[in-house]
Design a protein around this motif. Structure first.
Motif, PDB file in Angstrom:
ATOM      1  N   GLY A 104       0.568  -7.696  17.052  1.00 12.29           N
ATOM      2  CA  GLY A 104       0.422  -8.559  16.490  1.00 12.29           C
ATOM      3  C   GLY A 104       1.012  -9.725  14.828  1.00 12.29           C
ATOM      4  N   ASP A 105       2.090  -9.984  15.035  1.00 17.09           N
ATOM      5  CA  ASP A 105       3.130 -10.952  14.145  1.00 17.09           C
ATOM      6  C   ASP A 105       1.495 -11.796  13.072  1.00 17.09           C
ATOM      7  N   SER A 106       1.185 -12.092  11.775  1.00 20.14           N
ATOM      8  CA  SER A 106       0.666 -13.277  11.461  1.00 20.14           C
ATOM      9  C   SER A 106       1.337 -13.430  10.264  1.00 20.14           C
ATOM     10  N   PRO A 107       1.049 -15.268  10.611  1.00 18.43           N
ATOM     11  CA  PRO A 107       1.367 -15.375   8.898  1.00 18.43           C
ATOM     12  C   PRO A 107       1.118 -14.732   7.085  1.00 18.43           C
ATOM     13  N   GLY A 108       2.903 -14.866   6.511  1.00 20.59           N
ATOM     14  CA  GLY A 108       2.328 -14.129   5.266  1.00 20.59           C
ATOM     15  C   GLY A 108       3.122 -13.246   5.637  1.00 20.59           C
ATOM     16  N   MET A 109       3.469 -12.261   7.185  1.00 20.83           N
ATOM     17  CA  MET A 109       3.892 -10.567   7.028  1.00 20.83           C
ATOM     18  C   MET A 109       5.021 -10.858   5.785  1.00 20.83           C
ATOM     19  N   ASN A 110       6.162 -11.865   5.819  1.00 21.35           N
ATOM     20  CA  ASN A 110       7.301 -11.910   5.542  1.00 21.35           C
ATOM     21  C   ASN A 110       6.928 -12.183   4.078  1.00 21.35           C
ATOM     22  N   TYR A 134      -4.860 -14.990   8.009  1.00 21.04           N
ATOM     23  CA  TYR A 134      -6.283 -15.691   8.548  1.00 21.04           C
ATOM     24  C   TYR A 134      -6.563 -17.154   8.132  1.00 21.04           C
ATOM     25  N   ASP A 135      -5.892 -16.874   6.840  1.00 20.47           N
ATOM     26  CA  ASP A 135      -6.493 -18.728   6.287  1.00 20.47           C
ATOM     27  C   ASP A 135      -5.112 -19.897   7.048  1.00 20.47           C
ATOM     28  N   THR A 136      -4.016 -19.553   7.013  1.00 19.07           N
ATOM     29  CA  THR A 136      -2.974 -20.096   7.866  1.00 19.07           C
ATOM     30  C   THR A 136      -3.811 -20.203   9.019  1.00 19.07           C
ATOM     31  N   ALA A 137      -3.721 -19.556  10.081  1.00 23.97           N
ATOM     32  CA  ALA A 137      -4.174 -19.367  11.538  1.00 23.97           C
ATOM     33  C   ALA A 137      -5.620 -20.439  11.189  1.00 23.97           C
ATOM     34  N   LEU A 138      -6.727 -20.166  10.335  1.00 18.91           N
ATOM     35  CA  LEU A 138      -7.556 -20.991  10.192  1.00 18.91           C
ATOM     36  C   LEU A 138      -7.051 -22.635   9.704  1.00 18.91           C
ATOM     37  N   ASN A 139      -6.330 -22.778   9.205  1.00 21.89           N
ATOM     38  CA  ASN A 139      -5.994 -23.699   8.920  1.00 21.89           C
ATOM     39  C   ASN A 139      -5.220 -25.062  10.520  1.00 21.89           C
ATOM     40  N   THR A 140      -4.333 -24.378  11.016  1.00 16.27           N
ATOM     41  CA  THR A 140      -4.038 -24.514  11.535  1.00 16.27           C
ATOM     42  C   THR A 140      -4.938 -25.334  13.024  1.00 16.27           C
ATOM     43  N   VAL A 141      -5.576 -23.841  13.034  1.00 14.87           N
ATOM     44  CA  VAL A 141      -6.773 -25.113  13.995  1.00 14.87           C
ATOM     45  C   VAL A 141      -7.495 -25.909  13.487  1.00 14.87           C
ATOM     46  N   THR A 167       0.049 -19.760   4.436  1.00 12.37           N
ATOM     47  CA  THR A 167      -1.053 -20.656   2.676  1.00 12.37           C
ATOM     48  C   THR A 167      -0.804 -20.459   1.663  1.00 12.37           C
ATOM     49  N   CYS A 168      -0.546 -21.407   0.257  1.00 15.54           N
ATOM     50  CA  CYS A 168      -1.152 -20.451  -0.801  1.00 15.54           C
ATOM     51  C   CYS A 168      -1.874 -19.691  -0.575  1.00 15.54           C
ATOM     52  N   MET A 169      -2.823 -19.212  -0.231  1.00 10.78           N
ATOM     53  CA  MET A 169      -4.143 -18.302  -0.119  1.00 10.78           C
ATOM     54  C   MET A 169      -2.749 -16.939   0.172  1.00 10.78           C
ATOM     55  N   ASP A 170      -2.540 -17.457   2.034  1.00 12.51           N
ATOM     56  CA  ASP A 170      -1.829 -15.759   2.452  1.00 12.51           C
ATOM     57  C   ASP A 170      -1.077 -15.559   1.038  1.00 12.51           C
TER      58      ASP A 170
END
Length: 328
Positions: free
Chosen positions: A16-22, A145-152, A266-269
């Protein structure tokens, strides 16, 4: 950096894809350029390795992707790689392209495939944990994870506006098939009345008592955050049971779904992915293999891949207590 015969590294994203892979891809490619190693991007994960979908990447090949969600290399789950024949074909392509090692960005399924590949053919590799679920052992946080949290949290904040305006009870389902990290942290951060996750024993009686208590205290709307892997029932069944118990409630359901996987990291990711990408390249240069690069107590660590696969991060019991206290 110790001398090495490492000349060319392949990098792929899998599962599965996740933000920050790029961001992680960018870090791997530029770390290779810094250490004067060739880097090859493998498209579509293990399926691309089997189909020989590879192209060399340079420092300028990965410009302007640090802020993009998804993965420029794309990702897929490969049925062919689960077979001996598929892995033999992948290995042949790997040797034909003169790859000396692999960096695999993904979750435990991706690492399982890499581990089998290593056991059968001795292909050196380092894993980078990329999953929004944050359930991989060996790192405090996984990429995305951090990006998904902020989206939620942003979504629930918007839902709360509607809930408050109409005196509604909203059941919000978030991702987490086997893990409640997203549900627990986002539930606390968004002020949810209840948080239902697979790691703790929940009951309808407890849920109803909580709703009744909040009603008696003057609360006229509630948010219930439910992990998709909650064993008590799916979000629609829980909503129906609540309607039956509280017929005067206006109960609604929102399933956030795949919006949690998308969006700019996010910055953290971005920082996490950058650190892990560089660490993975340096790990291979140092002769490390069959390991996952992770972050613990803000320090880079390497965990044996079999541990990363077999073990899972555990939910922080203190957070569960905090959620309970704040739901008064």
């Amino acid at each position: 950096m110790p001398n090495t015969t490492l000349k060319k590294i392949g990098v792929m994203t899998s599962g599965g894809d996740s933000p920050g892979m790029n961001t992680a891809i960018r870090a791997v490619v530029r770390a290779c350029a810094f250490y004067q190693i060739k880097c090859v991007g493998i498209r579509m994960g293990y399926e691309g390795l089997i189909q020989n979908q590879m192209s060399e990447l340079g420092a300028r090949s990965v410009k302007h992707i640090i802020n993009r969600g998804g993965t420029i290399l794309q990702t897929a789950r490969s049925k062919s790689f689960r077979t001996k024949e598929g892995r033999e074909k992948a290995y042949k392509n790997l040797k034909n392209n003169e790859l000396d090692g692999l960096i695999v960005i993904g979750g435990d399924g991706s690492f399982t495939g890499a581990n089998i590949f290593y056991q059968e053919f001795g292909v050196p590799f380092i894993g980078i944990p990329g999953t929004i679920d944050n359930d991989i052992f060996g790192t405090d946080y996984t990429i995305g994870y951090d990006t998904a949290l902020n989206t939620v949290i942003e979504a629930i904040d918007r839902i709360r506006d509607s809930a408050t305006s109409h005196n509604r009870v909203f059941f919000v389902e978030v991702m987490g098939r086997d893990a409640g990290f997203i549900a627990l942290s986002s539930g606390i951060a968004s002020g949810a009345q209840d948080i239902l996750i697979p790691e703790k024993e929940d009951s309808l009686d407890e849920l109803f008592k909580s709703l009744y208590k909040s009603e008696q205290s003057g609360k006229n709307s509630s948010i219930i955050v439910v992990a998709e892997g909650e064993e008590l029932g799916n979000v629609y069944d829980l909503a129906k049971a609540t309607e039956a118990r509280f017929p005067d409630y206006d109960v609604r359901v929102t399933v956030l779904g795949h919006i949690q996987r998308g969006g700019n990291p996010t910055c953290m990711d971005r920082v996490l992915a950058s650190r892990l990408g560089v660490a993975a390249v340096e790990g291979l240069l140092e002769g490390k293999t069959n390991l996952m690069a992770g972050l613990r107590s803000n320090k880079i660590v390497f965990t044996p891949i079999e541990e990363a696969i077999k073990k899972h991060n555990e939910i922080d019991q203190e957070l569960i207590k905090v959620a309970k206290i704040l739901a008064v």
